[in-house]
Enzyme design. Sequence first.
Site: not given
Ligand code: OAD
Length: 246
Positions: A67, A70, A101, A104, A119, A187-189, A213
């Site tokens: 951490y 990071r 989520q 940062d 989070h 920007g979330t999976s 995305n």
């Molecule tokens: P992920 O790494 O799972 O997903 C990131 C997403 O961002 C993917 O779908 C990419 O395609 C997309 N992406 C990449 N570049 C991008 C851009 N320039 N603009 C927009 N989208 C883009 O991350 P999260 O969904 O945030 O939890 O993950 C969720 C949680 O899992 C996080 O909060 C973290 C992690 O474990 C905790 O820390 C509790």
Amino acid sequence: MKIPDDLVQILRKSRRIVALTGAGVSKESGIPTFREAQTGLWAKYDPMQLATPQAYRRNPALVWDWYRWRRKYISEVEPNPGHVALVEMERLIPEFYLITQNIDGLHRQAGNEKLIELHGNIFRNKCFEEGIPIDGVDNFRDFPPQCPECGGLIRPDVVWFGENLLAENLELALQVTQAAEVFLSIGTSSLVQPAASLPLLALERGAVIVQINPDDTILTPQVHFVLRGASGEILPQLVRITWNSV
Ligand code: OAD
């Protein structure tokens, strides 16, 4: 990317808009995402060794050190045009809420105030035993400090795997999601619960769902509009076309 005209019309008419962001929004600031092949943090590090309460109890120095690393690189980056566009949306839309989520702190740094950090926040700390916030911790110390009250370990105020979200954050997130006319998933999976269920809840309540995305996600088949591309490009374009056009 051409923003569909009918989406622009819907956004202009909407008073209640909710955005949910994930790691992709901060990628253009230089912060790696979690699940992208090769570059994602979880492709290189095992979350079970670094992001669970058990891992911290087992090896606090290792987890604190991760951490600390990071915190260091996050403290050196700046919000990008995607973050700035979301601040502009808060200013322009009567009832805008941002749920993130991301831990940062970049949305707050950019200026969003109607913000739920689902989070937690990597720069805050709390007591591992009692959960109370602890201010004034040197985040760059090389060993976890102890709580001045109970002597327990101090930990980053983030949600780890297997932990519950702060109830008041989740309640507010559910409340604004249920009321949303438009829900933007950016920007979330869409793989981590309970955040991943928010767009589905909005959909059930009749909201228009938009995904921003560069890639498809598990949510893609369910959304009304897919804006494929980087949020740092699409969000400013969306704001310009929707609210600033003459
Ligand atoms: P992920 O790494 O799972 O997903 C990131 C997403 O961002 C993917 O779908 C990419 O395609 C997309 N992406 C990449 N570049 C991008 C851009 N320039 N603009 C927009 N989208 C883009 O991350 P999260 O969904 O945030 O939890 O993950 C969720 C949680 O899992 C996080 O909060 C973290 C992690 O474990 C905790 O820390 C509790």
